[in-house]
Scaffold this active site. Sequence first.
Site, PDB file in Angstrom:
ATOM      1  CG  ASP A 155      38.521  30.976  45.053  1.00 37.18           C
ATOM      2  OD1 ASP A 155      38.415  32.121  45.504  1.00 37.18           O
ATOM      3  OD2 ASP A 155      38.030  30.591  43.966  1.00 37.18           O
TER       4      ASP A 155
HETATM    5  N1  URA Z   1      39.195  33.190  40.025  1.00 40.15           N
HETATM    6  C1  URA Z   1      38.597  32.301  40.831  1.00 40.15           C
HETATM    7  O1  URA Z   1      37.478  31.899  40.592  1.00 40.15           O
HETATM    8  N2  URA Z   1      39.274  31.872  41.895  1.00 40.15           N
HETATM    9  C2  URA Z   1      40.533  32.255  42.218  1.00 40.15           C
HETATM   10  O2  URA Z   1      41.104  31.806  43.207  1.00 40.15           O
HETATM   11  C3  URA Z   1      41.132  33.190  41.358  1.00 40.15           C
HETATM   12  C4  URA Z   1      40.441  33.640  40.268  1.00 40.15           C
END
Ligand code: URA
Length: 213
Positions: free
Chosen positions: A74
Amino acid sequence: MNGKLIQTPDHWVDIERDWVTLDGKPLEKQELRYILLNKPKGYLTTYKDPENRPTVYDLIPGLGQFVGTVGRLDLDTSGLLLLTNDNALAEGMTNPVYKLEKTYLVKASTLLTDEQLTQLAKGVELSDGMTAPAIVKRDRDSEKYTFLEITIHEGRNRQVRRMVEAVGSKVLKLVRVRIGPLTLEGLQMGKWRDLEPAEVVKLRKLTRAKERS
Ligand code: URA
């Protein structure tokens, strides 16, 4: 191919013996690249953003060949991201059958009880179904927050954030520190390095990806 015009797209080419040109230019075998990036938060895991926000590709300029991301992080997550043009390996690494482990450091917005941690480890109900068992360790508690380590082998969208929300808390900070045998060790934030050949061999073994001949 070898001076003859080929018009069938599935024509078999032996990359070692055949000589192939396209529009008069020789085609070359692409070198396989495996780029391990320590992604800072604030960078999108996408090639081009319509809003022109920074992407992970801004951190690996001038590679001279395209490498795709293996999974994604993310915008607000930092840590390990692998980019490669080895599609077989990328597919193996994201195939749930091979259960490749990913470890995340989490700062939760509240203090978490042992019961909440056990719930995370056993599996929680998300909108897309129950999560598989995870390895969950409490690193430490501050006055207001719990710092924990979660190892999962699934790769659902925003999985760790949604898991923590499912037990009534929120993720304030998320860092991926391990993908299978790969760790962040020695890699500063925003920097990248090529994988060592031995690391590629380990990943191939774990994902049964065949080496390209
Ligand atoms: N889980 C999440 O919530 N975000 C990420 O970027 C990776 C794993």
